[in-house]
Design a protein around this motif. Structure first.
Motif, PDB file in Angstrom:
ATOM      1  N   GLN A  17      66.349 -21.943  41.208  1.00 14.24           N
ATOM      2  CA  GLN A  17      65.246 -21.728  42.141  1.00 14.24           C
ATOM      3  C   GLN A  17      65.347 -20.395  42.874  1.00 14.24           C
ATOM      4  N   SER A  18      66.550 -19.770  42.842  1.00 17.34           N
ATOM      5  CA  SER A  18      66.706 -18.471  43.489  1.00 17.34           C
ATOM      6  C   SER A  18      66.071 -17.344  42.675  1.00 17.34           C
TER       7      SER A  18
ATOM      8  N   ILE B 147      66.291 -16.942  32.690  1.00 14.98           N
ATOM      9  CA  ILE B 147      66.530 -17.583  33.985  1.00 14.98           C
ATOM     10  C   ILE B 147      68.006 -17.915  34.209  1.00 14.98           C
ATOM     11  N   LEU B 148      68.605 -18.664  33.285  1.00 12.73           N
ATOM     12  CA  LEU B 148      69.985 -19.118  33.487  1.00 12.73           C
ATOM     13  C   LEU B 148      71.004 -17.973  33.577  1.00 12.73           C
TER      14      LEU B 148
ATOM     15  N   ARG C  96      74.828 -15.739  37.838  1.00 13.80           N
ATOM     16  CA  ARG C  96      75.451 -14.763  38.725  1.00 13.80           C
ATOM     17  C   ARG C  96      75.335 -15.198  40.182  1.00 13.80           C
ATOM     18  N   ASN C  97      74.192 -15.772  40.525  1.00 15.70           N
ATOM     19  CA  ASN C  97      73.986 -16.190  41.918  1.00 15.70           C
ATOM     20  C   ASN C  97      74.823 -17.409  42.288  1.00 15.70           C
ATOM     21  N   MET C  98      74.993 -18.311  41.326  1.00  8.62           N
ATOM     22  CA  MET C  98      75.644 -19.579  41.664  1.00  8.62           C
ATOM     23  C   MET C  98      77.124 -19.611  41.303  1.00  8.62           C
TER      24      MET C  98
ATOM     25  N   LYS D 183      85.153 -13.138  48.726  1.00  7.58           N
ATOM     26  CA  LYS D 183      84.889 -11.737  48.419  1.00  7.58           C
ATOM     27  C   LYS D 183      83.894 -11.612  47.270  1.00  7.58           C
ATOM     28  N   LEU D 184      84.024 -12.474  46.268  1.00  7.44           N
ATOM     29  CA  LEU D 184      83.089 -12.464  45.142  1.00  7.44           C
ATOM     30  C   LEU D 184      81.679 -12.767  45.603  1.00  7.44           C
ATOM     31  N   HIS D 185      81.555 -13.736  46.498  1.00  2.62           N
ATOM     32  CA  HIS D 185      80.240 -14.105  47.023  1.00  2.62           C
ATOM     33  C   HIS D 185      79.604 -12.927  47.762  1.00  2.62           C
ATOM     34  N   LYS D 186      80.401 -12.215  48.575  1.00  2.00           N
ATOM     35  CA  LYS D 186      79.877 -11.051  49.310  1.00  2.00           C
ATOM     36  C   LYS D 186      79.480  -9.944  48.343  1.00  2.00           C
ATOM     37  N   ARG D 187      80.275  -9.750  47.305  1.00  2.00           N
ATOM     38  CA  ARG D 187      79.973  -8.693  46.337  1.00  2.00           C
ATOM     39  C   ARG D 187      78.674  -8.983  45.594  1.00  2.00           C
ATOM     40  N   ILE D 188      78.509 -10.235  45.186  1.00  2.00           N
ATOM     41  CA  ILE D 188      77.277 -10.612  44.489  1.00  2.00           C
ATOM     42  C   ILE D 188      76.082 -10.482  45.402  1.00  2.00           C
ATOM     43  N   ALA D 189      76.263 -10.828  46.680  1.00  2.00           N
ATOM     44  CA  ALA D 189      75.159 -10.727  47.646  1.00  2.00           C
ATOM     45  C   ALA D 189      74.726  -9.281  47.813  1.00  2.00           C
ATOM     46  N   VAL D 190      75.694  -8.347  47.784  1.00  2.00           N
ATOM     47  CA  VAL D 190      75.379  -6.921  47.930  1.00  2.00           C
ATOM     48  C   VAL D 190      74.617  -6.425  46.708  1.00  2.00           C
ATOM     49  N   ILE D 191      75.096  -6.822  45.512  1.00  2.00           N
ATOM     50  CA  ILE D 191      74.448  -6.417  44.272  1.00  2.00           C
ATOM     51  C   ILE D 191      73.023  -6.941  44.214  1.00  2.00           C
ATOM     52  N   ARG D 192      72.870  -8.183  44.638  1.00  2.00           N
ATOM     53  CA  ARG D 192      71.550  -8.799  44.602  1.00  2.00           C
ATOM     54  C   ARG D 192      70.629  -8.147  45.608  1.00  2.00           C
TER      55      ARG D 192
END
Length: 222
Positions: free
Chosen positions: A116-117, A141-142, A147-149, A213-222
């Motif tokens: 849904q993201s 989609i998947l 990457r988000n999840m 740290k991975l979550h923060k990195r993905i959030a920055v990329i996104r």
């Protein structure tokens, strides 16, 4: 010094085989339950997002059921109650099925949120290209949703590793169960339970920090 942090390390060394065997069991149960749980969770997530009402209701009921009852109770269901209905799975098979279907409910919600993201424009673009629903999910989609999840999927897996310690209550010698056996045989409850806590901390805390740290990195990329 054989003692440090209140732990008799010589006792640990003398019983390293049973402890390592228990750790291997815990890691194997975690990995196998994660693999099957993610597959089931993905199917459940797609069912929850389906336009077919019976599928959507079934998936919602499944998720709500297993997210509303304690894991230890599900372990009891499969280990103690199924034999009354003629299903004798044994301890190893029963805990594998228990963890796989229980974790599937949690993985389902993570995967559903990941799907849904992705913006609806991506779905529309896939349809404009003539892709079927299955092709859109598989190729567009998947992969983006994964990457988000991914951080949340791995975080849930760390929780799963911790939860495997519950199999000790039915006599399985996982890592926690191995510590219980050594503690009982040597009258070293304080030492072995302290060692168990330290071992779980040394595994789970660094992983949690890496995932943060991975979550923060993905959030920055996104």
């Amino acid at each position: 010094m054989s003692r440090f942090l209140g732990i008799d390390w010589q006792l640990i060394a003398d019983n390293h085989e049973i402890l390592l065997g228990g750790l291997q069991y815990s890691l194997t149960l975690t990995a196998s339950s994660m693999a099957v749980g993610i597959v089931l969770g993905c199917l459940l997530a797609l069912a929850r997002l389906s336009s077919i009402t019976p599928l959507r209701l079934f998936a919602a009921g499944y998720v709500n059921l297993f997210r509303s009852i304690p894991l230890v109770l599900v372990i009891f269901w499969f280990y103690f109650l199924l034999p009354f209905f003629g299903f004798k799975l044994g301890p190893d098979k029963s805990v594998f099925i228990t963890f796989a279907i229980f974790e599937a409910a949690y993985y389902c919600e993570i995967i559903r949120a990941g799907i849904q993201s992705i913006s609806k424009g991506q779905v529309g673009a896939a349809q404009a290209l003539g892709l079927t629903y299955a092709q859109s999910m598989r190729y567009i989609i998947l992969p983006q949703a994964l990457r988000n999840m991914l951080p949340l999927l791995l975080t849930q897996t760390v929780v799963l590793f911790q939860d495997t310690s519950l199999v000790t209550i039915i006599g399985i010698k996982d890592f926690m169960g191995a510590n219980v056996v050594v503690a009982s045989n040597n009258g070293a409850l304080k030492e072995m339970y302290t060692f168990a806590a330290l071992a779980y901390f040394c595994v789970c805390f660094p992983l949690s920090m890496l995932l943060k740290k991975l979550h923060k990195r993905i959030a920055v990329i996104r």
